[in-house]
Design a protein around this motif. Structure first.
Motif, PDB file in Angstrom:
ATOM      1  N   ILE A 165     -42.727  16.544 -55.950  1.00  0.00           N
ATOM      2  CA  ILE A 165     -43.830  17.511 -56.004  1.00  0.00           C
ATOM      3  C   ILE A 165     -43.940  18.239 -54.665  1.00  0.00           C
ATOM      4  CG2 ILE A 165     -46.326  17.783 -56.255  1.00  0.00           C
ATOM      5  CD1 ILE A 165     -46.232  15.306 -58.119  1.00  0.00           C
ATOM      6  N   THR A 173     -41.212  20.779 -54.387  1.00  0.00           N
ATOM      7  CA  THR A 173     -41.467  21.958 -55.215  1.00  0.00           C
ATOM      8  C   THR A 173     -42.522  22.858 -54.573  1.00  0.00           C
ATOM      9  OG1 THR A 173     -40.949  20.614 -57.114  1.00  0.00           O
ATOM     10  CG2 THR A 173     -42.038  22.710 -57.542  1.00  0.00           C
ATOM     11  N   HIS A 174     -43.583  22.229 -54.041  1.00  0.00           N
ATOM     12  CA  HIS A 174     -44.625  23.026 -53.384  1.00  0.00           C
ATOM     13  C   HIS A 174     -44.050  23.827 -52.219  1.00  0.00           C
ATOM     14  CE1 HIS A 174     -48.412  20.651 -54.822  1.00  0.00           C
ATOM     15  NE2 HIS A 174     -47.862  21.394 -55.758  1.00  0.00           N
ATOM     16  N   SER A 218     -41.694  26.619 -53.501  1.00  0.00           N
ATOM     17  CA  SER A 218     -42.284  27.699 -54.284  1.00  0.00           C
ATOM     18  C   SER A 218     -43.092  28.645 -53.404  1.00  0.00           C
ATOM     19  CB  SER A 218     -43.142  27.144 -55.416  1.00  0.00           C
ATOM     20  OG  SER A 218     -44.197  26.397 -54.878  1.00  0.00           O
ATOM     21  N   ARG A 219     -43.325  28.254 -52.157  1.00  0.00           N
ATOM     22  CA  ARG A 219     -43.930  29.225 -51.224  1.00  0.00           C
ATOM     23  C   ARG A 219     -43.140  29.183 -49.918  1.00  0.00           C
ATOM     24  NH1 ARG A 219     -49.361  29.325 -51.660  1.00  0.00           N
ATOM     25  NH2 ARG A 219     -49.149  29.166 -53.901  1.00  0.00           N
TER      26      ARG A 219
END
Ligand code: ADP
Ligand code: MG
Lengths: 419, 223
Positions: free
Chosen positions: A9, A12-13, A16-17
């Motif tokens: 997680i 991914t965080h 994704s930014r």
């Protein structure tokens, strides 16, 4: 891609930014790079100055200090009556010799001391070099050159001639390059010099040296002790200073105190002699720490802000995770991992950048104005600064990420999911 | 039939500006395998009650027992672990994590539970997606899917750990009639397979199909 779910997680965080993650990382990168550059340079300067200083300072210097204690005076002896108060203004010393008496015994005793590596007696004097009608100031140091080179690393500093030439000619002089240049003399030339008491002498230049500091190279010369004794009109046991080199220079202060007690002469350790260099080293160290810490704190605030923003944006996701049974510690782990990754990657990039900048600086010619002989900026490369850098970076980001992460873990899912 | 969920004198107050008694002395028992719907006018406390039953909200008086465990008084971390294993929750607004694929969303609670290997979890997640007829979308980012598709994935996610109780807060409230029909059928099918379902709805058709309707009014059960 078999990461534990919390790390997956976090990853991914971060991905994704990307832009935000990179901006946060760059903050750390610049902080660490600055730290590495500054500390490598400042420590390089410190080392350079220390080396230069140590090259011309003995570990312990024993000399006969001018007494300025006038609590007893001839006037008081004259009046004898202790009921009278004697006040003497503008006290002057009587004509004393500043030599070390029984120097031979002291030297022999020092040589027996197991902590002592080498001992070199010295007699120095202020002199004037005749340069046409002009007189140039200088200092001649009368030494036994074989002893002297065991204390000071003079061999590497010789520019022309040889130190040993002093042994074979009784009127030889080895000059600082700066002084030789001022006098327009070179190997084999004769110079005339005069003592403060008016005696003058002609010496032959048998070598030149360069210590790297104009302060030394423009003023000092080496000659035999006998030469100085002769120009001052003193006998052949007259010396003013005994320089001592210890096996471990860290014992200098303690050893100086015991020498002072034992021999009754002033004994000064290199730390005292070069107190100003030591002080400026401390100033530079403090400056480095303050600037680097400021940069890292600023980077830390950057991370703190970005993590806070991220968490505000991710409130809903956090609520969903909690609804599915992710515990507080999972949420902390998810967000703290992100700031640690930012910190770690930022720090590693910072090390690289810091190394490149330091390397670059170490190749930049030093704008020397003749004060010091430095070809390029003094920079030292030490693993320990790089380890510190990574440690600092990770700790800063850990601290900066901790508060937002804890805040995230305390989010009440019901308040958010109710909608 | 064995009882799976029970409340004893459940009361909840909101005390923000002035005290508001939102859940009033509710005693209820739900048996394993029952499909129960909770209905009532908007604002009567249905969602609030469901959040209490789901263990997400633990600011209440009285007791909640689920699967013979008294969940009242458990710590936050214990409740999280309990929820993970025993309760599947479906929200009105699908609530998937938009940056993850459908498959990742479904797998997440199982990865957290860590009872099975990753490969096994992935296989089960595919099976659940297939059951929802969403297997073709497994590798799509969930944020890119339509509302109805997302809700079906959310149902798959709620089922992944084979929970004792499935709770849903107006699962069709935000869907068009086609998707509502699909989700209806899924619930009916789940119910027929022996799942315990507690669903809040104000859709009468939906409620009619359940085993039992609990009707609420002003924080109380009226029948
Ligand atoms: N955080 C809150 N603070 C105060 N009152 C609330 C809060 N959340 C909900 N309420 C009130 O509680 C009542 C029940 O809400 P809710 O359970 O969402 O109703 P339902 O789901 O049945 O429409 C409503 O009157 C609502 O205004
Ligand atoms: Mg509601």
């Amino acid at each position: 891609m078999a990461l534990p779910v919390n790390l997956e997680i976090a990853k991914t965080h971060l991905l994704s930014r990307k832009k935000q993650s990179i901006v946060a990382m760059l903050g750390v990168t610049f902080g660490i790079a600055m730290f590495i550059l500054m500390i490598s340079f400042m420590k390089g300067v410190n080392k350079f100055l220390q080396d230069t200083m140590l090259a011309s300072t003995a570990d312990i210097k024993i000399y006969n200090d001018v007494k300025t204690d006038f609590s007893s005076s001839v006037t008081a002896d004259y009046f004898q009556d202790s009921s009278q108060l004697v006040v003497v203004r503008h006290q002057k010393p009587k004509n004393v010799n500043l030599n070390i008496k029984s120097a031979d015994q002291i030297i022999a005793d020092l040589k027996d001391n197991p902590k002592v590596l080498a001992v070199s007696p010295m007699l120095s004097s202020q002199v004037f070099f005749n340069y046409g009608p002009v007189q140039l100031n200088g200092i001649i140091k009368g030494v036994n050159i074989l002893e002297e080179i065991r204390i000071f690393d003079l061999k590497d500093k010789i520019v022309s001639g040889r130190l040993e030439n002093l042994l074979t000619s009784d009127n030889g002089i080895v000059m600082g390059v700066g002084l030789a240049k001022k006098l327009h003399v070179s190997m084999g030339d004769m110079v005339t010099l005069a003592s403060p008491t008016g005696n003058s002498m002609r010496l032959r230049v048998v070598g030149t040296f360069q210590m790297g500091m104009a302060m030394v190279d423009d003023v000092n010369s080496y000659v035999n002790i006998a030469t100085v004794q002769q120009i001052l009109g003193k006998d052949n046991s007259y010396i003013t200073t005994i320089n001592v080199k210890l096996k471990d220079l860290n014992f200098a202060s303690a050893e100086a105190i015991s020498c002072e007690k034992k021999y009754g002469y002033k004994a000064e350790s290199w730390e005292v002699t070069n107190a100003s260099v030591q002080t400026s080293n401390v100033v530079r160290d403090v400056l480095t720490i303050v600037v680097s810490a400021t940069m890292l704190i600023v980077a830390g605030f950057g991370i703190y802000n970005i993590m806070n923003m991220l968490i505000t944006n991710k409130m809903k996701d956090i609520a969903i995770l909690k609804a599915q049974g992710f515990a507080q510690k999972d949420i902390i782990q998810i967000f703290l991992t992100q700031s640690i990754i930012i910190g770690l990657l930022g720090a590693i990039a910072g090390l690289l950048l810091g190394f490149l900048l330091s390397y670059g600086l170490s190749r930049v010619p030093f704008p020397s104005q003749g004060m010091v002989s430095l070809k390029t900026f003094p920079v030292i490369f030490e693993i320990k600064y790089y380890v510190f850098g990574v440690l600092f970076g990770v700790i800063t980001t850990l601290v900066a990420g901790l508060m937002p992460s804890i805040k995230a873990s305390k989010i009440d899912p019901v308040a958010i999911l109710r909608g | 039939m064995s009882e799976i969920l029970k409340t004893i004198q459940l009361n909840k107050y909101f005390r923000e500006t002035e005290e508001f008694h939102v859940i009033k002395s509710i005693n209820m028992t739900i048996n394993a395998g029952e499909f129960v719907t909770i209905t009532g006018k908007s604002g009567c406390g249905k969602s609030t009650l469901l959040y209490l039953l789901s263990t997400m909200d633990n600011d209440y008086e009285g007791e909640v027992h689920i699967n013979n465990t008294k969940v009242t008084g458990l710590s936050q971390n214990e409740l999280a672990a309990f929820r993970n294993e025993n309760i599947g929750f479906i929200f009105q607004f699908h609530f998937l994590l938009p940056e993850f694929t459908a498959l990742q969303n479904v797998m997440m609670p199982a990865l957290k539970l860590a009872k099975h290997s990753r490969a096994e979890i992935e296989e089960r997640a595919y099976a659940k997606l297939k059951q929802m007829q969403m297997e073709d979308y497994a590798l799509k980012l969930s944020g890119k899917l339509s509302g109805g598709q997302q809700q079906r994935i959310a149902v798959a996610r709620a089922l992944i750990n084979e929970p004792k109780v499935i709770m849903a807060d107006e699962p069709t409230g935000n869907l068009d009639s086609v998707n509502t029909g699909i989700v209806f059928d899924i619930f009916k099918e789940l119910a027929s397979k022996g799942n315990t379902i507690i669903a809040v709805t104000h859709d009468n058709d939906f409620a009619e199909r359940s085993d039992r309707i609990i009707e609420m009014k002003d924080g109380e059960i009226v029948q």
